[in-house]
Structure formats: structure tokens, C-alpha cells
Scaffold this active site. Structure first.
Site, short mmCIF file in Angstrom:
data_model
loop_
_atom_site.label_atom_id
_atom_site.label_comp_id
_atom_site.label_asym_id
_atom_site.label_seq_id
_atom_site.Cartn_x
_atom_site.Cartn_y
_atom_site.Cartn_z
N SER A 123 0.82 -1.21 0.00
CA SER A 123 0.00 0.00 0.00
C SER A 123 0.85 1.26 0.00
O SER A 123 0.32 2.35 -0.17
CB SER A 123 -0.91 0.02 1.23
OG SER A 123 -0.14 0.02 2.42
N HIS A 144 -3.42 -3.88 -5.18
CA HIS A 144 -3.65 -3.39 -3.82
C HIS A 144 -5.10 -3.63 -3.43
O HIS A 144 -6.00 -2.89 -3.82
CB HIS A 144 -3.31 -1.91 -3.72
CG HIS A 144 -3.51 -1.36 -2.36
ND1 HIS A 144 -3.93 -0.07 -2.11
CD2 HIS A 144 -3.37 -1.94 -1.13
CE1 HIS A 144 -4.05 0.12 -0.81
NE2 HIS A 144 -3.71 -1.00 -0.20
N GLU A 156 -6.74 -1.65 -6.46
CA GLU A 156 -5.94 -0.77 -7.30
C GLU A 156 -4.95 -1.63 -8.09
O GLU A 156 -4.13 -2.34 -7.50
CB GLU A 156 -5.18 0.24 -6.43
CG GLU A 156 -6.10 1.23 -5.73
CD GLU A 156 -5.37 2.16 -4.78
OE1 GLU A 156 -5.73 3.34 -4.71
OE2 GLU A 156 -4.42 1.69 -4.09
N ASN A 194 -4.57 6.50 -1.15
CA ASN A 194 -3.72 7.08 -0.12
C ASN A 194 -3.05 8.38 -0.57
O ASN A 194 -2.54 9.13 0.27
CB ASN A 194 -2.65 6.08 0.32
CG ASN A 194 -3.21 5.07 1.29
OD1 ASN A 194 -4.14 5.35 2.04
ND2 ASN A 194 -2.66 3.86 1.28
#
Length: 518
Positions: A123, A144, A156, A194
Site C-alpha cells: 500500500s 492493492h 488498485e 492514499n
């Protein structure tokens, strides 16, 4: 590019919670699945755990007996990497240590077939960096998953600098065939979620550090006005302050300490003091059986004005006109000037625009809402120079509409507005840099972190110049680069034919007698 055939084996290296979840997803999609872990006995324990989860699905009626038996019959533990030789896809879910991961993938290259895909579930680490030592980096990519992998739909699909597009498409098709919702992403710090999510936390912490509002009030405003499922203070307490701060710091460092991603000193102090959130019994808030949960600031009842004048087009707050009339408040309109709501005491009520109340004669700002009809709380901001009558009329007006009111400090951009503007800006910049499409970013933010709207959807709703203008005003008042709107956001306004930037020195009404303080 077609998905990996169901007859092919999928291997998962790393038998912790995430590895078990990924294994369960692939298993129930019809693959033979092998779990491997460097810790002796850990893979066997993981097989038992996954089997137990499948049995619980049967007990709840979500899976029939025959499917469950077939799935558990395809699940096995591998004691050595060599046993993964026939895997068409290997997904790694081990410790977040680049050196350990690179060593694993280098070893896997000597085990699996030439057509096998190698994927990391990292991540925070660079997919490109992890692929660096590989002889065949074209088949390496990021997948991900979000925890818990069996429940959360988002994945992802991250292409590193050397990833073969065909490999990424094969992985995308495979994950889609597993019933997940994949999004394509270039290898960038934080990937999509993120990276784009940083302002949701950072702006809340900034408002707190500026003494604009306490954590409970900020959370309540973002939930009840902004439509977010959780506020950033309660969410980071749930995630863990150390974990959330580490991600923020990693993204900041990876972007060469860009002011757009600057970590919060207040959060750093929280981590240093050991107040990590729910897991330590205290973070921004206290936890435990005797803990008293702080209440958001809520204004005392005030009398609502009988009539107001709406000057100009309120834009994102246009629904307030109907709400005022439905509440029995007489509304007159003036087509030129503004936009603002003229109150009986001659003060003005203005939608957050990145400026401050102290700059003007008698202005109360109100925050952005996802839906002014459905919002249950509205934030107002005023300066020490704002008249008591104007503030009372503004509070009473929104209370008449059935809203609770939180009065915060004279913070430019307030809470919801500055957060949404920053999300829009980071998204525009990411799209322009080829990180991901606007549609994929919206999907990722709604599925990955439960945002009520994707940033591009917010942009379309608010107008092509709204975020740019607010950030431009914020940047003037808080210089240093954090709020400087991106070139991509500037271009979006011009592509839409808008006069982006406008008159940055004009007040809520360019014709009013402003009291400039700086």
C-alpha cells in the site's frame, strides 16, 4: 487481454489477515489456491482459518454446501516456494519492507513459469522499485486490495515503470472476474486512495491547529454537512494514529516534501505521546467503558429573521432559497452583486470562498454542504469584529431550517469547503499527470474510503472555477504552496470557458464598503 483461466493456480505468499482474505477471494472465484508463509506452520493455520470463514458463509446461507466443499478442496498450504511452480499468478502480502519483498520476488522468478504474473499487495512502497532487481519486470505489478479483502470491492491495479501493459490488463480482467472493482493506476506515492485522501485528514488537523474548531466539531461538520461517513479525527483513531501518520509522512517524503502533503505537527505529538487511538485507549478522543465522548459545539437557539434578500446566484447553495421560503422566511431577490444573503441587520451571509470574515464590514461565512436540504448541521464562521446581531441572525436562520449550527473560528475556507477543494485539486493534478482517470479516482474514493461523491463529481457539481477560486484565495491568506491551485485545475476552468481566478481582491460584494486589514 483475457483473465487468468479458472483452471490455473493462484498463489498467495504471506498468510496473515490480508493474505487469507486474498486467498479466499481467488478460491471462491474458482481457482486452486496455495498459501505460503516463511513462518513454519503459518500457512496451515491460514488454510484452517480460510476454511472456517467459508463454513461461516454456509451457516449464514451465503454459500451452498457443494460450492463450499469444492472450494476447500482446492485450497492448500505450500511449505516451500518451489511448490508454487505452476501458479499463473502469485500475490505477495508480506511485511512492508522493500528489501524483503525484492528478495522474495527474485526467488519467485526462478520458480514460476515465464507467463506467470507477479503482484505485490503493498500500500505504500514503489512498485517500480520492487521490480528493479527482476530479470523480467514486465510481468510485475501491484494489486492493492483493501482490508477485509473478501468484503471490500476495490482493487488498485498499479503499473510500475516497467510493467507490460498486457500484464496489467490481464491482472485487471482477472480481478474483475473475481467480482471486484479494479481501477487502473500508475505507480505513484500512495497510488490513488492514499494519495488523494491526504487532505481529508490534513485540512481537519489544520483547522484544529489554527484553533478554528475542536475535533468533535470538525468531525460532526464533515459528517452532517459534508456527507462523509466518518470524520477524520474519529477515523484516524480507528486506523491508528501511528499508521495514518506513517502513510502521510511516506507520501510527503516520496513527493520530495511537497507542501501539499505536509504532515500535521499535532498528530505527530499525539503519536509521540502514545495516544494512538482506539488500540491504546486514547487518541484524539478517549475510549473505554467510562470514557466521555466529547460533543460538538452547537449554538444556543436564536430567533430567525422574518425576511432576507438573496443577492446574486448562490451557486452551490442555491437550494437555500427554496428552503428559506418553505420555512416561512420571506425572500426577496436582487439579480446583481453578491452572491450573499442580506440579513435584516445589514450583515451578510456568504458561502465559504477562501476569504475571512475579518476582511469585511459585517460578514458571517457558512460552510459547503453536500445537500443543504438533507444536511443536519451547518458550520458558520465569524470574526471578533462581526456584529452580535448578524451572527445571531445567521444562527437563527439555519436553525429555522432545522439545522444544528456550529460556530467556528474565522478560518479561511472553513471545513468542508477547503477539504473538498483540495480533494478536487489533487485529483485534477493526478489526472493531468496520468496517474489515473477521473472516473477511476472517483470510483476508488467512493469504494475505498466511502466518500459521498468522487472529487471529479464534486467538481462537476460545484462548477469549473469554484475550487480554483477558493484555493487561490486560501493561497493568498496562507502562502507557502500548500493551497496553490494546480495548473491542471486552472486549465479545467479555461476548458470550460470560465474566467478562472476572477477578481481575487473583491469581497463578498464588490460594491460593499470592505474593511481591509492587510
Amino acid at each position: 487481454m483475457t483473465a487468468i483461466e479458472r483452471s490455473r493456480t493462484v498463489a498467495v505468499v504471506g498468510a496473515g489477515t490480508m493474505g487469507q482474505g486474498i486467498a479466499q477471494v481467488a478460491l471462491l472465484a474458482g481457482h486452486r489456491v496455495l498459501l505460503h508463509d516463511a513462518l513454519p506452520g503459518r500457512a496451515d493455520e491460514a488454510v484452517t482459518a480460510v476454511t472456517g470463514r467459508i463454513e461461516r458463509l454456509v451457516a449464514k446461507g451465503r454459500l451452498d454446501r457443494a460450492e463450499a466443499d469444492a472450494a476447500t478442496g482446492r485450497l492448500g498450504a505450500a511449505t516451500a516456494l518451489a511448490e508454487l511452480a505452476d501458479a499463473a499468478l502469485v500475490v505477495e502480502a508480506i511485511v512492508e519492507d522493500a528489501g524483503v519483498k525484492r528478495e522474495l520476488f527474485t526467488a519467485l522468478e526462478g520458480v514460476v513459469a515465464a507467463d506467470a504474473l507477479l503482484a505485490t499487495n503493498t500500500s505504500s512502497l514503489s512498485v517500480t522499485e520492487l521490480a528493479g532487481p527482476l530479470a523480467h519486470p514486465g510481468r510485475f505489478l501491484g494489486l492493492h486490495f483493501f482490508n477485509p479483502a473478501p468484503l471490500l470491492p476495490l482493487v488498485e491495479v498499479v503499473s510500475g515503470f516497467a510493467t507490460d501493459p498486457a500484464a496489467a490488463e490481464r491482472a485487471y480482467a482477472t480481478v474483475s472476474g473475481w467480482g471486484k472493482t479494479p481501477v487502473r493506476c500508475a505507480d505513484t506515492p500512495g497510488f490513488i486512495v492514499n494519495r488523494i485522501a491526504r487532505p481529508f485528514y490534513a485540512e481537519a488537523f489544520a483547522v484544529y491547529e489554527e484553533r478554528g474548531a475542536d475535533p468533535a466539531t470538525v468531525d460532526a461538520v464533515l459528517r452532517e454537512s459534508g456527507g462523509f461517513r466518518m470524520g477524520p479525527f474519529e477515523l484516524t483513531d480507528l486506523i491508528g494514529q501511528d499508521v495514518n501518520e506513517a502513510v502521510t509522512r511516506s507520501v510527503w517524503e516520496s513527493f520530495f516534501r511537497s507542501p501539499k502533503f505536509t504532515p500535521s505537527l499535532a498528530q505527530r505529538r499525539l503519536v509521540q505521546s502514545g495516544r494512538l487511538g482506539r488500540k491504546s485507549g486514547r487518541g484524539w478522543f478517549p475510549y473505554g467503558p467510562d470514557a466521555e465522548v466529547p460533543a460538538p459545539h452547537t449554538a444556543a437557539p436564536e430567533a430567525a429573521p422574518d425576511k432576507v434578500t438573496v443577492v446574486g446566484d448562490l451557486g452551490p447553495a442555491a437550494d437555500l432559497v427554496d428552503l428559506l421560503e418553505e420555512a416561512g422566511i420571506a425572500v426577496a431577490t436582487a439579480g446583481t452583486g453578491g452572491p450573499y444573503i442580506q440579513l435584516p441587520g445589514e450583515g451578510q451571509l456568504v458561502l465559504a470562498d477562501g476569504k475571512t470574515s475579518v476582511e469585511f464590514a459585517d460578514v458571517v461565512y457558512f460552510d459547503l454542504a453536500l445537500d443543504y436540504r438533507g444536511a443536519t448541521r451547518i458550520a458558520l464562521s465569524a470574526s471578533e469584529d462581526t456584529s452580535a446581531r448578524t451572527l445571531a441572525e445567521a444562527v437563527g436562520l439555519f436553525q429555522k431550517l432545522g439545522k444544528q449550527v456550529s460556530v467556528i473560528g474565522d478560518v479561511p475556507g472553513m471545513i468542508v469547503a477547503r477539504t473538498v477543494a483540495m480533494l478536487i485539486d489533487l485529483t485534477a493534478d493526478a489526472v493531468a499527470r496520468g496517474v489515473a482517470s477521473a472516473a477511476d479516482i472517483d470510483t476508488a474514493m467512493k469504494l475505498g474510503v466511502n466518500y459521498p461523491l468522487g472529487p471529479a463529481e464534486w467538481h462537476d457539481r460545484l462548477g469549473p472555477d469554484w475550487a480554483y477560486d477558493l484555493l487561490h484565495h486560501l493561497d493568498e491568506r496562507c502562502p507557502g504552496g500548500r493551497y496553490a491551485p494546480s495548473l491542471a485545475l486552472f486549465r479545467l476552468g479555461y476548458q470550460a470557458g470560465e474566467d478562472v481566478g476572477g477578481d481575487a481582491d473583491a469581497g463578498p460584494d464588490a460594491d460593499m464598503d470592505a474593511e481591509e486589514t492587510s
